[in-house]
Design a protein around this motif. Structure first.
Motif, mmCIF file in Angstrom:
data_model
loop_
_atom_site.group_PDB
_atom_site.id
_atom_site.type_symbol
_atom_site.label_atom_id
_atom_site.label_comp_id
_atom_site.label_asym_id
_atom_site.label_seq_id
_atom_site.Cartn_x
_atom_site.Cartn_y
_atom_site.Cartn_z
ATOM 1 N N GLY A 105 4.534 -5.225 4.802
ATOM 2 C CA GLY A 105 3.877 -6.501 5.086
ATOM 3 C C GLY A 105 3.050 -6.999 3.927
ATOM 4 N N PHE A 106 3.407 -6.571 2.722
ATOM 5 C CA PHE A 106 2.661 -6.990 1.533
ATOM 6 C C PHE A 106 3.534 -7.906 0.680
ATOM 7 C CE2 PHE A 106 0.596 -3.215 3.150
ATOM 8 C CZ PHE A 106 -0.749 -3.574 3.102
ATOM 9 N N LYS A 107 3.533 -7.748 -0.634
ATOM 10 C CA LYS A 107 4.191 -8.732 -1.491
ATOM 11 C C LYS A 107 5.691 -8.833 -1.238
ATOM 12 C CE LYS A 107 4.801 -5.634 -5.491
ATOM 13 N NZ LYS A 107 4.363 -5.376 -6.878
ATOM 14 N N LEU A 116 -2.555 -10.413 0.355
ATOM 15 C CA LEU A 116 -3.119 -9.236 1.014
ATOM 16 C C LEU A 116 -3.026 -8.018 0.101
ATOM 17 C CD1 LEU A 116 -4.324 -7.967 3.560
ATOM 18 C CD2 LEU A 116 -1.983 -7.602 4.397
ATOM 19 N N GLU A 117 -1.926 -7.893 -0.626
ATOM 20 C CA GLU A 117 -1.769 -6.764 -1.538
ATOM 21 C C GLU A 117 -2.787 -6.829 -2.670
ATOM 22 O OE1 GLU A 117 1.787 -4.690 -4.160
ATOM 23 O OE2 GLU A 117 2.234 -5.636 -2.235
ATOM 24 N N GLN A 118 -3.109 -8.032 -3.139
ATOM 25 C CA GLN A 118 -4.132 -8.180 -4.163
ATOM 26 C C GLN A 118 -5.490 -7.722 -3.636
ATOM 27 O OE1 GLN A 118 -3.769 -8.803 -7.329
ATOM 28 N NE2 GLN A 118 -5.968 -8.701 -7.731
ATOM 29 N N GLN A 119 -5.767 -8.025 -2.376
ATOM 30 C CA GLN A 119 -7.018 -7.555 -1.758
ATOM 31 C C GLN A 119 -7.041 -6.026 -1.691
ATOM 32 O OE1 GLN A 119 -7.590 -9.470 2.066
ATOM 33 N NE2 GLN A 119 -6.953 -11.470 1.248
ATOM 34 N N VAL A 120 -5.897 -5.432 -1.396
ATOM 35 C CA VAL A 120 -5.804 -3.971 -1.376
ATOM 36 C C VAL A 120 -6.162 -3.404 -2.746
ATOM 37 C CG1 VAL A 120 -4.141 -2.059 -1.280
ATOM 38 C CG2 VAL A 120 -4.131 -3.814 0.496
ATOM 39 N N THR A 194 1.632 -0.874 -6.369
ATOM 40 C CA THR A 194 0.482 -1.750 -6.581
ATOM 41 C C THR A 194 -0.492 -1.155 -7.583
ATOM 42 O OG1 THR A 194 0.700 -2.573 -4.331
ATOM 43 C CG2 THR A 194 -1.424 -2.927 -5.406
ATOM 44 N N ASP A 195 -0.660 0.135 -7.530
ATOM 45 C CA ASP A 195 -1.582 0.832 -8.432
ATOM 46 C C ASP A 195 -0.827 1.906 -9.212
ATOM 47 O OD1 ASP A 195 -3.747 2.037 -9.695
ATOM 48 O OD2 ASP A 195 -4.290 3.217 -7.913
#
Length: 716
Positions: A105-107, A116-120, A194-195
């Motif tokens: 449910g992210f990018k 939302l993924e950027q917020q993560v 993401t990271d």
């Protein structure tokens, strides 16, 4: 000072784990993770977190991350995507080192998911929490009893696996279970990266004492340059196997050059990975066999293989597959053939492939003696046993089993002392008879496919040659940027254009690259002087314009011109044609240069790929690049071995070697050209894209006929 250890060791081999979203529902991941930890006997602290339950599988729950008694190494987050940023903030406040985020449910779902993924990411960085995922299948570390996927029947072993496909993991786990001898050290699904990215995981596997071979299933790299750097460091210590699915479009662009059009391809990615010493497999069913073989045998000295067979047909098949894989049948010495002749029937073939021709039917242990004889030959880098070993007691008589077991023990001892890979194909591997089980248990792999065995031999040879090339490499002199050339780039940037052809050639000439004589004619009144300068040489005339990139398409090229009158006529025709082609084009005259003498056309190009950075391309010109795309790629900077291997890689290299009576081209000069181009690109970050097409290669050098350089205004 040695580099600091990867922080992933604390996360992927955790001493304490929080299960955020632990559940008593057997269908939930928070339940399965608890089952995996408990059943496998995890010795660290487990903290199930669920505000609505008191116990999960007999373990006391906590209501929140904030209720943890202290910092933990890893949090497995099993909750929906929307909850993740807040949970990561809590993890940061409690000193959690890393988090595995299972939710999707992210990018991958679109712009809202990307936000939302950027917020993560922001929450993780603010709290110093490293993130695996999101949208990951999870992870396990079997040597530390961390089985967050709760997979059954997975053996601890020495293959580390990072896969962007959870199903690919399941496929390999089932294959390993059937194999019975292969096991895994660590598995991670990187998810959206993401990271933590592939380069981070590879660095960890390179440092992990429980991993002998790092294996990756990759759909796309996030930071290709960094990955290649880590791959070079890792492959110096242990094998790395990559299966790259599909081809990336990220590096493709509507470029004004052949190089730009070909860059970003699957072929480019494979070339760059192999440049870093990675063993690239082309088919998914090769992943585990190649990883197993490299883990057990590491490398071979080269690609010369001796084949021992008890059947002529399979010996022929093996020879075909070896040749297709770029391996060669070793030429056995006369002494080796004499030794074989003393133990085999007269009808046996003593040249490679060696066909025992029935000599072993009553004494299968004789195959081990044959292997020992050819392994002693200095012309042999690896030994390949092909046929029915392990099945003699099944096919002929049960009392042959003892001979096969003795033969297996002899092969095991040979493998320990000879220092050369012994690879075995048996048509009885599927039924796993005792002699083959014994070989496998002792670390000699047995394959049920000739093709798989050959792919392993190829990987062993490639790795051995790569390691040797690392040891032999001498430093390539750096190119120092020239002040006049820097000023030339600045002028082009100020005028909002790329380099004119004559400017591109000036850059090449300034750094020792052979470029034909030329003159720029800005006015027709200068044509007479130009004609006198070149005398009776046949000339080429090309339009000079910032707006006309494909000069031939615009009618901006005339060839085989002699004398002032021919030059004037060609000049007028070019101007007329180009103005019709683009009435607004800024035309700055024409470029005159002598026609190149006959030779072999090659192409040299450079792009700055968005994933892998500066990449150099080399190939045959003309139809070979237009249609066949017979090219090789390497990441810049190049070593001398890189440049040499590019020239050797071309499928049409026989043309360079002098086909049909033609003189061979000066390949050493081409290698120097590639190294100089690599140095120029490293010295001038202003250079975004380069196309030398064609370069005419001769038996005594080369000449750059056309050059195009596109500048990168971001660095000017």
């Amino acid at each position: 000072m040695s580099p600091a250890r990867s922080p992933l060791h604390d996360i992927l081999a955790p001493q304490s784990i929080a299960i955020v979203g632990a559940s008593a529902d057997p269908t939930k991941r928070g339940y399965k993770a608890m089952v995996g930890l408990i059943k496998d006997g995890y010795k660290g602290a487990i903290y199930p977190i669920n505000p609505k339950a008191d116990m999960v599988l007999g373990v006391k729950t906590l209501p929140s991350i904030e209720a943890l008694p202290g910092p933990v190494d890893l949090a497995l987050i099993c909750t929906p995507a929307a909850s993740v940023p807040g949970l990561l903030a809590e993890c940061g406040r409690k000193g959690v080192k890393g988090a595995v985020i299972l939710a999707s449910g992210f990018k991958e779902t679109g712009p809202e998911g990307a936000r939302l993924e950027q917020q993560v990411l922001e929450a993780a960085r603010a709290g110093g929490v490293r993130v695996i995922g999101p949208n990951t299948s999870g992870m396990f570390n079997l040597h530390h009893k961390v089985n967050l996927l709760a997979l059954a029947n997975v053996k601890a072993g020495d293959i580390g696996f990072i896969s962007q496909s959870g199903n690919m993991l399941l496929a390999l786990v089932l294959e390993a279970e059937h194999n019975g001898h292969v096991g895994f050290s660590t598995y991670v699904g990187p998810g959206n990266q993401t990271d933590v990215g592939f380069n981070d995981y590879l660095r960890y596997l390179g440092e992990d004492d429980n991993t002998k071979v790092a294996t990756l299933y990759v759909e796309g790299f996030r930071d290709g340059q960094r990955f290649l750097q880590v791959a070079r460091e890792t492959t110096a210590k242990k094998p790395v196997v990559v299966y790259k699915s599909g081809s990336t479009e990220a590096g493709r662009k509507a470029a004004a050059s052949h190089t730009g059009a070909l860059a970003g391809s699957y072929a480019m990615t494979v070339d760059l990975l192999r440049q870093a010493g990675v063993s690239v497999v082309q088919h998914s069913d090769e992943i585990l066999p190649v990883a197993e073989g490299l883990g057990l045998m590491q490398s071979a000295r080269g690609k010369r293989v001796a084949v021992i067979s008890d059947g002529g047909g399979q010996a022929t098949i093996a020879s075909d597959r070896l040749a297709e894989a770029g391996l060669v049948l070793a030429e056995l010495s006369e002494a080796t053939r004499r030794r074989l002749g003393t133990i085999l029937f007269p009808q046996a073939s003593l040249v490679n492939p060696v066909d025992v021709a029935g000599s072993t039917d009553a004494n299968p242990a004789l195959l081990a003696e044959c292997m020992a004889i050819v392994a002693d030959d200095d012309n042999v880098d690896a030994v390949f046993l092909v046929g029915m070993f392990g099945g003699y007691g099944i096919r002929f008589a049960e009392d042959l089993l003892g001979g096969e077991m003795r033969g297996a023990e002899s092969m095991i001892e040979l493998g320990r002392r000879c220092g050369k890979p012994l690879v075995i194909y048996s048509l009885y591997e599927a039924v796993k008879p005792a002699p083959l089980r014994r070989l496998h248990e002792a670390g000699l792999p047995v394959y049920s496919s000739i093709e798989h065995a050959v792919r392993v031999l190829s990987a062993l040879g490639e790795r051995g040659l790569y390691l040797q090339s690392r040891e032999r490499q001498a430093a390539v002199p750096e190119v120092v940027a020239d002040a006049a050339m820097l000023a030339m780039f600045a002028r082009a940037e100020n005028e909002g254009r790329d380099l004119y052809e004559y400017e591109a050639k000036a850059l090449l000439r300034a750094h020792g690259i052979a470029v034909a004589d030329e003159v720029v004619v800005r006015d027709p009144s200068e044509l007479a002087d130009a004609a006198q300068r070149f005398g009776d040489q046949a000339l080429a005339m090309k339009v000079v314009s910032r707006d006309i990139l494909h000069k031939s398409d615009a009618g901006g090229v005339k060839l085989n011109l002699r004398g002032a009158s021919a030059l004037r006529e060609a000049y007028e025709q070019i101007m007329d044609a180009c103005r019709r082609y683009d009435p607004k084009a800024d035309i700055r005259g024409v470029l005159l240069t002598p026609m190149a003498r006959k030779g072999t056309e090659v192409i040299v190009g450079v792009v700055r790929d968005p994933i892998f950075g500066p990449v150099l391309m080399f190939g045959l010109g003309g139809i070979f690049v237009e249609v066949l795309e017979d090219v090789a790629f390497r990441a810049i900077p190049l070593s001398r071995h890189d440049a040499q291997s590019m020239v050797a890689q071309i499928r049409g290299r026989k043309i360079l070697e002098g086909a049909r009576g033609e003189l061979p081209v000066d390949q050493a000069a081409l290698v120097e050209l590639l190294l100089r181009i690599s140095g120029i690109v490293a010295a001038y970050p202003q250079l975004s894209e380069l196309d030398l097409n064609p370069v005419i290669a001769y038996h005594d050098g080369y000449a750059v006929v056309d050059a195009r350089i596109i500048i990168n205004p971001a660095v000017l």
